[in-house]
Design a protein around this motif. Structure first.
Motif, PDB file in Angstrom:
ATOM      1  N   HIS A 155     -27.851  31.802  28.857  1.00 38.68           N
ATOM      2  CA  HIS A 155     -28.343  32.930  28.086  1.00 38.68           C
ATOM      3  C   HIS A 155     -27.176  33.824  27.675  1.00 38.68           C
ATOM      4  CE1 HIS A 155     -32.678  32.760  29.924  1.00 38.68           C
ATOM      5  NE2 HIS A 155     -32.283  31.624  29.396  1.00 38.68           N
ATOM      6  N   PRO A 156     -27.340  34.611  26.620  1.00 36.18           N
ATOM      7  CA  PRO A 156     -26.292  35.560  26.256  1.00 36.18           C
ATOM      8  C   PRO A 156     -26.010  36.523  27.399  1.00 36.18           C
ATOM      9  CG  PRO A 156     -27.948  35.383  24.512  1.00 36.18           C
ATOM     10  CD  PRO A 156     -28.478  34.641  25.692  1.00 36.18           C
ATOM     11  N   THR A 157     -24.760  36.969  27.479  1.00 40.53           N
ATOM     12  CA  THR A 157     -24.391  37.897  28.534  1.00 40.53           C
ATOM     13  C   THR A 157     -25.140  39.211  28.405  1.00 40.53           C
ATOM     14  OG1 THR A 157     -22.188  36.905  28.533  1.00 40.53           O
ATOM     15  CG2 THR A 157     -22.425  39.025  29.622  1.00 40.53           C
ATOM     16  N   LEU A 158     -25.318  39.681  27.181  1.00 42.25           N
ATOM     17  CA  LEU A 158     -25.920  40.988  26.942  1.00 42.25           C
ATOM     18  C   LEU A 158     -27.102  40.871  25.993  1.00 42.25           C
ATOM     19  CD1 LEU A 158     -22.599  42.952  26.379  1.00 42.25           C
ATOM     20  CD2 LEU A 158     -24.119  43.220  28.335  1.00 42.25           C
ATOM     21  N   PRO A 159     -28.050  41.799  26.081  1.00 40.51           N
ATOM     22  CA  PRO A 159     -29.131  41.812  25.090  1.00 40.51           C
ATOM     23  C   PRO A 159     -28.556  42.103  23.706  1.00 40.51           C
ATOM     24  CG  PRO A 159     -29.629  43.237  26.971  1.00 40.51           C
ATOM     25  CD  PRO A 159     -28.195  42.875  27.072  1.00 40.51           C
ATOM     26  N   ALA A 194     -17.267  45.731  19.397  1.00 37.19           N
ATOM     27  CA  ALA A 194     -16.086  45.107  18.808  1.00 37.19           C
ATOM     28  C   ALA A 194     -15.025  44.821  19.868  1.00 37.19           C
ATOM     29  CB  ALA A 194     -15.516  46.007  17.716  1.00 37.19           C
ATOM     30  N   ARG A 195     -14.842  45.756  20.794  1.00 34.80           N
ATOM     31  CA  ARG A 195     -13.868  45.534  21.881  1.00 34.80           C
ATOM     32  C   ARG A 195     -14.342  44.421  22.802  1.00 34.80           C
ATOM     33  NH1 ARG A 195      -9.879  49.560  22.668  1.00 34.80           N
ATOM     34  NH2 ARG A 195      -9.606  48.890  24.811  1.00 34.80           N
ATOM     35  N   MET A 196     -15.644  44.370  23.058  1.00 34.67           N
ATOM     36  CA  MET A 196     -16.181  43.306  23.908  1.00 34.67           C
ATOM     37  C   MET A 196     -15.958  41.941  23.269  1.00 34.67           C
ATOM     38  SD  MET A 196     -19.805  44.831  25.243  1.00 34.67           S
ATOM     39  CE  MET A 196     -19.899  45.964  26.625  1.00 34.67           C
ATOM     40  N   LEU A 197     -16.253  41.831  21.982  1.00 34.41           N
ATOM     41  CA  LEU A 197     -16.074  40.555  21.295  1.00 34.41           C
ATOM     42  C   LEU A 197     -14.609  40.131  21.333  1.00 34.41           C
ATOM     43  CD1 LEU A 197     -18.371  41.056  18.162  1.00 34.41           C
ATOM     44  CD2 LEU A 197     -18.850  39.674  20.187  1.00 34.41           C
ATOM     45  N   GLU A 198     -13.719  41.085  21.154  1.00 35.68           N
ATOM     46  CA  GLU A 198     -12.285  40.787  21.195  1.00 35.68           C
ATOM     47  C   GLU A 198     -11.872  40.287  22.575  1.00 35.68           C
ATOM     48  OE1 GLU A 198      -8.079  43.115  20.283  1.00 35.68           O
ATOM     49  OE2 GLU A 198      -9.969  43.946  19.564  1.00 35.68           O
ATOM     50  N   ALA A 199     -12.567  40.776  23.612  1.00 36.03           N
ATOM     51  CA  ALA A 199     -12.264  40.356  24.988  1.00 36.03           C
ATOM     52  C   ALA A 199     -12.990  39.070  25.376  1.00 36.03           C
ATOM     53  CB  ALA A 199     -12.641  41.470  25.952  1.00 36.03           C
ATOM     54  N   GLY A 200     -13.764  38.497  24.446  1.00 34.79           N
ATOM     55  CA  GLY A 200     -14.453  37.243  24.725  1.00 34.79           C
ATOM     56  C   GLY A 200     -15.826  37.393  25.342  1.00 34.79           C
ATOM     57  N   VAL A 201     -16.379  38.618  25.348  1.00 36.55           N
ATOM     58  CA  VAL A 201     -17.724  38.844  25.894  1.00 36.55           C
ATOM     59  C   VAL A 201     -18.770  38.448  24.850  1.00 36.55           C
ATOM     60  CG1 VAL A 201     -19.322  40.588  26.790  1.00 36.55           C
ATOM     61  CG2 VAL A 201     -16.890  40.720  27.353  1.00 36.55           C
ATOM     62  N   ASP A 202     -19.825  37.791  25.298  1.00 41.05           N
ATOM     63  CA  ASP A 202     -20.929  37.415  24.410  1.00 41.05           C
ATOM     64  C   ASP A 202     -21.819  38.648  24.223  1.00 41.05           C
ATOM     65  OD1 ASP A 202     -22.915  36.236  22.975  1.00 41.05           O
ATOM     66  OD2 ASP A 202     -23.601  34.878  24.545  1.00 41.05           O
ATOM     67  N   ALA A 208     -28.913  26.807  15.658  1.00 38.80           N
ATOM     68  CA  ALA A 208     -28.255  28.011  16.181  1.00 38.80           C
ATOM     69  C   ALA A 208     -29.281  29.119  16.426  1.00 38.80           C
ATOM     70  CB  ALA A 208     -27.183  28.483  15.214  1.00 38.80           C
ATOM     71  N   LEU A 209     -30.273  29.228  15.550  1.00 34.99           N
ATOM     72  CA  LEU A 209     -31.309  30.252  15.726  1.00 34.99           C
ATOM     73  C   LEU A 209     -32.104  30.005  17.002  1.00 34.99           C
ATOM     74  CD1 LEU A 209     -33.033  32.648  14.582  1.00 34.99           C
ATOM     75  CD2 LEU A 209     -34.530  30.880  13.630  1.00 34.99           C
ATOM     76  N   LEU A 210     -32.614  28.779  17.161  1.00 36.56           N
ATOM     77  CA  LEU A 210     -33.493  28.493  18.300  1.00 36.56           C
ATOM     78  C   LEU A 210     -32.750  28.603  19.623  1.00 36.56           C
ATOM     79  CD1 LEU A 210     -35.610  25.515  16.914  1.00 36.56           C
ATOM     80  CD2 LEU A 210     -36.116  27.966  16.857  1.00 36.56           C
ATOM     81  N   ASP A 211     -31.484  28.223  19.642  1.00 39.15           N
ATOM     82  CA  ASP A 211     -30.684  28.383  20.859  1.00 39.15           C
ATOM     83  C   ASP A 211     -30.264  29.834  21.044  1.00 39.15           C
ATOM     84  OD1 ASP A 211     -30.672  25.810  21.935  1.00 39.15           O
ATOM     85  OD2 ASP A 211     -29.020  25.158  20.661  1.00 39.15           O
ATOM     86  N   GLY A 212     -29.932  30.498  19.923  1.00 38.48           N
ATOM     87  CA  GLY A 212     -29.350  31.831  19.999  1.00 38.48           C
ATOM     88  C   GLY A 212     -30.291  32.902  20.508  1.00 38.48           C
ATOM     89  N   ILE A 213     -31.583  32.779  20.214  1.00 38.62           N
ATOM     90  CA  ILE A 213     -32.517  33.834  20.633  1.00 38.62           C
ATOM     91  C   ILE A 213     -32.990  33.654  22.071  1.00 38.62           C
ATOM     92  CG2 ILE A 213     -33.312  34.375  18.302  1.00 38.62           C
ATOM     93  CD1 ILE A 213     -35.764  32.675  18.771  1.00 38.62           C
ATOM     94  N   THR A 214     -32.461  32.643  22.744  1.00 36.77           N
ATOM     95  CA  THR A 214     -32.762  32.485  24.166  1.00 36.77           C
ATOM     96  C   THR A 214     -32.311  33.729  24.928  1.00 36.77           C
ATOM     97  OG1 THR A 214     -32.510  30.089  24.081  1.00 36.77           O
ATOM     98  CG2 THR A 214     -32.233  31.122  26.224  1.00 36.77           C
ATOM     99  N   GLY A 215     -33.189  34.322  25.660  1.00 35.33           N
ATOM    100  CA  GLY A 215     -32.849  35.522  26.416  1.00 35.33           C
ATOM    101  C   GLY A 215     -33.054  36.808  25.646  1.00 35.33           C
ATOM    102  N   TYR A 216     -33.374  36.719  24.347  1.00 26.48           N
ATOM    103  CA  TYR A 216     -33.633  37.938  23.578  1.00 26.48           C
ATOM    104  C   TYR A 216     -34.968  38.546  24.011  1.00 26.48           C
ATOM    105  CZ  TYR A 216     -30.040  37.395  19.904  1.00 26.48           C
ATOM    106  OH  TYR A 216     -28.864  37.327  19.211  1.00 26.48           O
ATOM    107  N   PRO A 217     -35.066  39.863  24.067  1.00 31.17           N
ATOM    108  CA  PRO A 217     -36.384  40.489  24.229  1.00 31.17           C
ATOM    109  C   PRO A 217     -37.276  40.089  23.054  1.00 31.17           C
ATOM    110  CG  PRO A 217     -34.627  42.082  24.564  1.00 31.17           C
ATOM    111  CD  PRO A 217     -33.987  40.847  24.034  1.00 31.17           C
ATOM    112  N   GLU A 218     -38.595  40.122  23.269  1.00 30.49           N
ATOM    113  CA  GLU A 218     -39.538  39.621  22.270  1.00 30.49           C
ATOM    114  C   GLU A 218     -39.373  40.298  20.908  1.00 30.49           C
ATOM    115  OE1 GLU A 218     -44.383  39.177  21.638  1.00 30.49           O
ATOM    116  OE2 GLU A 218     -43.564  39.626  23.617  1.00 30.49           O
ATOM    117  N   ALA A 219     -39.232  41.620  20.911  1.00 31.04           N
ATOM    118  CA  ALA A 219     -39.125  42.337  19.637  1.00 31.04           C
ATOM    119  C   ALA A 219     -37.855  41.944  18.896  1.00 31.04           C
ATOM    120  CB  ALA A 219     -39.157  43.845  19.884  1.00 31.04           C
ATOM    121  N   ALA A 220     -36.754  41.823  19.621  1.00 32.73           N
ATOM    122  CA  ALA A 220     -35.484  41.449  18.987  1.00 32.73           C
ATOM    123  C   ALA A 220     -35.536  40.015  18.472  1.00 32.73           C
ATOM    124  CB  ALA A 220     -34.335  41.609  19.983  1.00 32.73           C
ATOM    125  N   ALA A 221     -36.196  39.123  19.211  1.00 32.34           N
ATOM    126  CA  ALA A 221     -36.324  37.734  18.775  1.00 32.34           C
ATOM    127  C   ALA A 221     -37.122  37.645  17.476  1.00 32.34           C
ATOM    128  CB  ALA A 221     -36.982  36.893  19.866  1.00 32.34           C
TER     129      ALA A 221
END
Length: 484
Positions: free
Chosen positions: A5-9, A283-291, A305-318
């Protein structure tokens, strides 16, 4: 079984044009731009590129800081930012035993981008400014300069008890925690976070019950350092900050005690990331390699990419992400792409199929031809029948028993990966087993890569002891059958 899952929402960012306007309105950058436009042939700087003392009153007046306490300091800060961001080019002055020769300054290459560049150009300048202010914020506080200057006139950095990497990592961690509290469901959202809570999040161990006096002292020290740092970060537009109430200090230099109740917590400092701050920290997180995903990141990518990418997203964000992906796409073509991407036997495939079904619900009736094309597909046929039934279709062929059980295993596998509500999952499991007598006698034979894991989960979650025991027996049979 879980896919990564993505590191962050995901964060909802404002449009670049709006963020660029916010950047130009940030007091420190706005002042830097005014000084850059003022700089010219008569502007003089010292050997370090700073405005010479004689130039400061004019800079202060230009910025309207005549009646502001520390106006010269604020003007100097804005000048340094203008230099650091390329809004001003300087030719440093020189200083030797015989004479001091002032240097010169003039508009830098980036100044033209403020009005003639794109929003992305403006944001790039602002990010350089954020980096410069961040570096100032983690620099050591020199309360007694004489005590740390050696006989040779050089600063003794060891005497400072200051580790630049530790300081930078701590502030990065604080901003990361503030970002997480802002974007997480049930977090602070757009509301402010109490400074004591933010400091404690970095100091107090998760497994500590009542903090010790030593830990509380560390939290208090961290609060005072953060108070100084957020005061520096606010003028660049990163945060909105209510400083620690100075009345809480018994005497100068004394640290505040932790608040005793919720009513007075705001007096100990309150901070929130601005929309521009969310953009900058990400932007700083992305530069440091954080998802650190943002809603809309997947809009131009493929269905896989869409179907894999929204894994872990809250329902509204998905839903927001999938709606953005569908926008502008031909509905029938999009449906076929989604169904093709949903196939597979890898660990993430059940959740992809669940996301596919949810996304197809946004496409509507135009997806029907694509859905009917996969009615005989062993992996998608069950999904297709559910989708058609939900739309009231009456000419849908009945599924085979094998397809019914495969869909049941696939559905539970997806829900396990989705980390959803436990009670809802239990109701799903008990509903499936209740509708099919002898469910477990058939289920262990299902040719699905997650069969054994699903049956083991059913054994843990089913609230009927006899059914739970049957599930565990079936899981053992499935393991033995697959040799795993």
């Amino acid at each position: 079984m879980s896919a990564e899952h993505p590191t962050l929402p995901p964060v909802r960012l404002r449009a670049d044009a709006e963020l660029a306007r916010d950047a130009l309105a940030a007091p420190l950058l706005a002042h830097a731009v005014r000084l850059a436009r003022w700089a010219g042939p008569d502007t003089r700087v010292d050997a370090g590129g700073e405005l010479v003392d004689e130039q400061l009153p004019e800079a202060v007046a230009l910025l309207g800081l005549d009646d502001v306490e520390d106006g010269e300091i604020l003007a100097g800060d804005a000048w340094r930012l203008a230099v650091d961001t390329g809004l001003v080019d300087v030719e440093d002055g020189t200083e030797d035993e015989e004479a001091v020769t002032p240097g010169s300054a003039g508009p830098g290459e980036n100044l033209a981008l403020v009005t003639g560049g794109s929003p992305q150009d403006v944001l790039a300048i602002w990010l350089d400014g954020f980096d410069a202010v961040f570096a100032d914020a983690v620099a050591p506080v020199l309360d007694d300069l004489d005590a740390i200057v050696g006989d040779d006139g050089e600063i003794d950095f060891e005497a400072l008890d200051w580790d630049p990497e530790v300081e930078a990592d701590f502030l990065e961690g604080v901003l990361g925690n503030l970002y997480l509290l802002t974007v997480s469901e049930g977090g602070a959202g757009e509301g402010p976070v109490p400074l004591p809570a933010l400091a404690a999040s970095m100091i107090v161990p998760d497994d500590m019950g009542e903090p010790t006096d030593d830990v509380l002292e560390q939290v208090s020290d961290a609060m005072m350092r953060l108070d100084e740092q957020f005061r520096l970060l606010e003028p660049i537009g990163l945060v909105a900050y209510r400083p620690v109430d100075e009345a809480l200090m018994a005497e100068e230099g004394e640290e505040p005690a932790p608040p005793v109740d919720d009513e007075d917590v705001s007096r100990y400092g309150m901070v929130r990331l601005t929309p521009l701050g969310l953009y900058g920290v990400r932007a700083r997180m992305l530069e440091a390699g954080v998802d650190a995903p943002a809603v809309g990141d997947l809009a131009e990518k493929g269905a896989d990419a869409l179907l894999d990418g929204i894994t872990g997203y809250p329902e509204a964000a998905a839903r927001e992400e999938t709606a953005a992906w569908l926008d502008g796409r031909d509905a029938l073509t999009a449906a076929r792409e989604l169904l093709a991407a949903a196939r597979g036997t890898d660990a993430g495939s059940p959740l992809r199929r669940l996301h596919c079904q949810q996304t197809l619900s946004l496409v509507g009736a135009e997806a029907e031809p694509a859905v009917r094309e996969v009615l005989d597909d062993p992996e998608l046929g069950g999904l297709a029948r559910v989708w058609l039934a939900e739309r009231g279709a009456t000419d849908v062929p009945a599924p085979s028993e094998a397809m019914i059980f495969w869909l049941a295993v696939d559905t539970i596998a997806a829900q396990l990966d989705a980390d959803g509500d436990l009670e809802e999952l239990q109701e799903l499991i008990e509903g499936l087993t209740g509708r099919h007598s002898g469910f477990f006698e058939t289920a262990w034979r299902v040719e699905h890569p997650a069969t054994a894991e699903v049956l083991e989960a059913m054994g843990r979650l089913h609230r009927d002891k006899a059914a739970a025991k049957d599930a565990r027996k079936a899981a053992f049979k499935a393991r033995s059958r697959s040799g795993s």
